[in-house]
Motif scaffolding. Structure first.
Motif, PDB file in Angstrom:
ATOM      1  N   SER A   1       0.840  -1.192   0.000  1.00 50.73           N
ATOM      2  CA  SER A   1       0.000   0.000   0.000  1.00 50.73           C
ATOM      3  C   SER A   1       0.876   1.243   0.000  1.00 50.73           C
TER       4      SER A   1
ATOM      5  N   LEU B   1      -4.462   1.743   5.489  1.00 47.67           N
ATOM      6  CA  LEU B   1      -4.878   0.812   4.460  1.00 47.67           C
ATOM      7  C   LEU B   1      -6.393   0.860   4.283  1.00 47.67           C
TER       8      LEU B   1
ATOM      9  N   HIS C   1       4.329  -1.260   3.193  1.00 51.37           N
ATOM     10  CA  HIS C   1       3.856   0.113   3.055  1.00 51.37           C
ATOM     11  C   HIS C   1       4.965   0.983   2.495  1.00 51.37           C
TER      12      HIS C   1
END
Length: 453
Positions: free
Chosen positions: A93, A220, A235
């Motif tokens: 993400s 997220l 991430h």
């Protein structure tokens, strides 16, 4: 017999309610409840059949080491724990434009060259758009297949036909199952599609990379259960206006979550930064007021960063305390110690602390450096920034306490050309060469006396 009912599901956390609520009781978000139709099937009582499994002693369970794919990107391998595990689900993400698609396309092309067919499924871009990016990144592997599709059933057919070594889904929020009435990106669709992908990956031993969106707060997007379903959550951090990116593992079933990967965004794509300390200190001044170099440990790697402080008289009734890259509570604690033990009248001063490079420092390693930077700015004393590093934790009694892996930090400072290092007195430091002078201090008064001369 099936009964069609409706329920309201929070699109942020997955909380379910039989009626609409303006505010979700689970995550306290407003207007996040959306109606979704559900089909409830009633079953008649029947005898439960055995699956054939039986409990066995733990010593009889067969196990072995995980087989990993080498992505040829060293920083990505470091964060993953040594490579991409077969049959694993990895969720990555990050904010839009940060470089998620660039990274996975580079990794996909490298895996295709080394291990075989790679399938790149995009629900947001066409094949032509992905090819343009691949040409710019020089990621044109012959066995890299592209398809623009959002129907999970059709994606399953493509995977069955190609039998790829690696699958990329960009992004998971665009997938949908036509058997469900809810819209793509909803909680039900995301859970159902990820369940299908997890079943495919585990049964065929194919590793999958899933790209996920983030919310305005940087978290997220989607239900929290999504993080529990996958094996690894990565991430991507950084500012789009800056060149450097940091990749972190928030969850990893096959390795540690303390490692970071550092990349630099260039025209040819993401380039690995093998020496992050040199990158973070490249704009370091020879001497500066209110600036000092501190050390931290990210996983197994020591990093040196520049920490800056600015102390200025306040123009309002209340002094401001601003911390960027460090914990604000630690800053307030150190200010209180300086006021009590050193007699600094900081109540009428605004204090700003910043970590150069956008890195966020965890732990207490930077306490001593923060205190020295604040003291330097308040007194107007210039510090030998390129020659001095400070490491240590400050207690409420003004004592300087030892920090873990101090020897690694000193060796990193020695490698970067530093000549002096201030450390806690009770530290057990060995195997240090004579090229760097290690100064041991027992409290904040002794440490600050080193910069008053």
């Amino acid at each position: 017999m099936a009964k069609i009912k409706s329920k309201f599901i929070c699109q942020e956390c997955g909380y379910e309610s039989p009626k609409w609520l303006g505010r979700c009781p689970g995550c306290q978000q407003w207007n996040s409840m959306e109606e979704e139709l559900t089909t409830k099937t009633t079953y008649s009582r029947a005898t439960t059949t055995s699956s054939g499994n039986r409990p066995i002693p733990v010593k009889e369970v067969k196990s072995g080491t995980f087989e990993r794919y080498d992505t040829t990107i060293g920083e990505l391998n470091r964060v993953l724990g040594g490579g991409l595990v077969k049959g694993s689900l990895t969720l990555i993400s990050g904010e839009p434009g940060i470089g998620k698609s660039t990274l996975i396309l580079q990794a996909g092309s490298a895996i295709a060259d080394k291990y075989g067919t790679v399938l790149y499924v995009s629900g947001e871009e066409s094949e032509e758009q992905i090819k343009i990016r691949a040409e710019r990144l020089n990621s044109m592997a012959e066995k890299l297949y592209l398809v623009s599709e959002t129907n999970i059933k059709i994606v399953e057919e493509y995977i069955s036909q190609l039998s790829p070594a690696f699958v990329i889904i960009d992004s998971v929020q665009t997938l949908f199952n036509e058997e469900l009435s809810s819209a793509p990106g909803s909680v039900s669709q995301v859970k159902e599609c990820v369940n299908n992908l997890m079943r495919i990956g585990k049964s065929t031993n194919i590793p999958l990379f899933l790209v996920a969106h983030v919310t305005k707060q940087g978290d997220l997007a989607g239900p929290r259960v999504l993080e529990h379903m996958v094996d690894t959550v990565l991430h991507f951090e950084g500012e789009r206006s800056q060149e450097f990116r940091i990749l972190r593992a928030l969850k990893n079933r096959f390795g540690t979550t303390s490692e970071i990967g550092v990349f630099e965004m260039k025209e040819v794509g993401l380039v690995e930064v093998s020496n992050p300390s040199a990158m973070l200190l490249e704009s370091l001044s020879k001497e500066a007021e209110g600036a000092v170099v501190v050390a931290t440990i990210e996983g197994t790697r020591p990093l040196l960063v520049e920490l800056q402080a600015l102390v200025t008289p306040t123009n309002t009734g209340f002094p401001r305390r601003t911390a960027v890259g460090v914990d604000l509570n630690r800053l307030n604690l150190i200010i209180a110690v300086l006021e009590k033990k050193m007699g600094l009248p900081l109540i009428n001063y605004d204090i700003y602390v910043n970590v150069v490079g956008g890195l966020k420092l965890e732990g207490t390693c930077s306490d001593l450096g923060m205190a020295m930077a604040i003291y330097s700015s308040y007194r107007g004393i210039q510090l030998p920034t390129k020659n001095l590093m400070a490491v240590g934790e400050i207690s409420l009694t003004a004592d300087i306490r030892s920090v873990p892996q101090l020897e690694k930090m000193i060796k990193e400072a020695e490698k970067m050309g530093f000549s002096k290092c201030i450390v806690p007195r009770n530290s057990k430091v060995q195997n240090i060469n004579n090229t760097i002078k290690v100064i041991s201090v027992e409290n904040i008064q002794v440490a600050l006396s080193q910069i008053d001369v």
